[in-house]
Design an enzyme around this catalytic site. Structure first.
Site, PDB file in Angstrom:
ATOM      1  N   CYS A 220       0.866  -1.177   0.000  1.00 15.09           N
ATOM      2  CA  CYS A 220       0.000   0.000   0.000  1.00 15.09           C
ATOM      3  C   CYS A 220       0.898   1.221   0.000  1.00 15.09           C
ATOM      4  O   CYS A 220       1.650   1.439   0.953  1.00 15.09           O
ATOM      5  CB  CYS A 220      -0.923  -0.006   1.216  1.00 15.09           C
TER       6      CYS A 220
ATOM      7  N   CYS B 176      -3.203   6.788  -5.009  1.00  9.49           N
ATOM      8  CA  CYS B 176      -2.987   5.340  -4.888  1.00  9.49           C
ATOM      9  C   CYS B 176      -1.571   4.958  -5.358  1.00  9.49           C
ATOM     10  O   CYS B 176      -1.297   4.912  -6.565  1.00  9.49           O
ATOM     11  CB  CYS B 176      -4.035   4.560  -5.674  1.00  9.49           C
TER      12      CYS B 176
HETATM   13  O1  PYC Z   1      -1.785   3.715  -1.998  1.00  5.88           O
HETATM   14  O2  PYC Z   1      -1.345   1.731  -2.815  1.00  5.88           O
HETATM   15  C1  PYC Z   1      -2.089   2.523  -2.257  1.00  5.88           C
HETATM   16  C2  PYC Z   1      -3.410   2.064  -1.814  1.00  5.88           C
HETATM   17  C3  PYC Z   1      -3.978   0.836  -2.010  1.00  5.88           C
HETATM   18  C4  PYC Z   1      -5.232   0.866  -1.402  1.00  5.88           C
HETATM   19  C5  PYC Z   1      -5.400   2.105  -0.835  1.00  5.88           C
HETATM   20  N1  PYC Z   1      -4.278   2.824  -1.090  1.00  5.88           N
END
Ligand code: PYC
Length: 313
Positions: free
Chosen positions: A86, A236
């Site tokens: 994550c 993300c």
């Molecule tokens: O930042 O990789 C990320 C992530 C995955 C799910 C929520 N954030």
């Protein structure tokens, strides 16, 4: 009783468990992450769901590292189970450890179930993460999604599995978050029903709509739906890594060139990638996190919601 520290990375919350988490026994980090999901679903829900948690929150559970030189090992989890890697939570964890005086500015290794990642803690809440090698698995897959129609996209790995598509049904902004969420859920469900997976039958549990940026210094904007059904407020980290892999494999971004990725709320990461010794794509993600709260969570036996508010069976 459980001691936690909350932070957010570009708006996306991380809850680091300092004390009071479950014992995951022995075995590899991946095995212990699976044990968290299989045997401690109540713990994950209690920590992350309302009334103690909130939508989109990701938990980070420390474990002793396999390599004593690593800063720590960690298992990330959301209310639906464990995550491979994550990105936003790695930035949140690094800033939290720095806040606690447990990590100096500089370069450290953090072990995750899908491999070690490197973090460079900089001053001013900024962290640079060198993620696990990322790759595109399938290009231009055509889907006929019930309720959505024809959409085309790529499947890529960035530490989690993603389906990335430019075919968003609405503009990528917060006023459309409910429609975007519904559409991403429909794509997620369709992939699952059609048996479309990543390598080794892995579930594609993150859906990424991609579009044009709003900021003048950005190159792309995204809306990412996570496996718990919540959208990512940050760009993300693993989804951005999957995006970099697609750009690299299409020859659209050379190694070292900066790509600024915006999230649906407008927060951003600065990204680039390097080629590894075997030519693999190694994403580098720069972002910042802010510590928001230190708390002790209490779970009284007579509290009917001590394991979170959950959909009734
Ligand atoms: O930042 O990789 C990320 C992530 C995955 C799910 C929520 N954030």
């Amino acid at each position: 009783m459980m001691r936690v520290i909350d932070s957010h990375t570009g708006g996306e919350p991380t809850r680091v468990i300092l004390e009071g988490g479950p014992d995951l026994g022995s075995g590899s980090l991946a095995e212990r992450a699976e044990r968290l999901q299989a045997e401690h679903a109540d713990f994950c829900a209690a920590v992350l769901l309302e009334p103690r948690g909130r939508e989109a929150m990701v938990g980070a559970l420390f474990l002793p590292p396999e390599n004593p030189k690593s800063l720590t090992a960690v298992v990330y989890f959301n209310a639906a189970g464990n995550l491979g890697m994550c990105g936003h939570a790695t930035i949140g964890l690094a800033v939290t450890l720095s806040y606690l005086g447990r990590a100096d500015p500089g370069v450290h290794i953090i072990e995750t179930p899908v491999g070690p990642v490197q973090v460079e803690i900089r001053f001013g809440n900024r962290v640079v993460v060198q993620n696990v090698p990322s790759f595109r698995y399938k290009k231009d897959l055509s889907l006929e999604v019930p309720g959505l129609g024809a959409i085309k996209g790529d499947i890529a790995w960035g530490g989690n599995w993603f389906f990335l598509t430019p075919d968003a049904p609405t503009p990528l902004d917060l006023t459309h978050k409910d429609e975007l969420t519904r559409a991403a859920l429909a794509v997620q469900r369709h992939l699952s029903l059609a048996g479309i997976t990543g390598t080794d039958g892995a579930e594609i549990d993150h859906i990424e709509f991609m579009g044009a940026p709003k900021g003048t210094d950005a190159h792309g904007r995204n809306f990412v739906l996570c496996p718990d059904g919540a959208y990512d407020r940050s760009p993300c980290g693993t989804g951005s890594s999957a995006k970099l892999a697609c750009l690299a494999e299409d020859g659209l971004l050379p190694p070292g060139q900066i790509w600024v990725q915006e999230s649906v709320i407008g927060s951003s990461y600065r990204l680039h990638y390097q080629r590894g010794v075997k030519g693999e794509i190694i994403p580098i993600i720069e972002g910042e996190a802010h510590v928001m709260a230190e708390a002790t969570l209490l779970f009284a036996e007579n509290d009917p919601y001590r394991t979170g508010i959950r959909a009734e069976a």
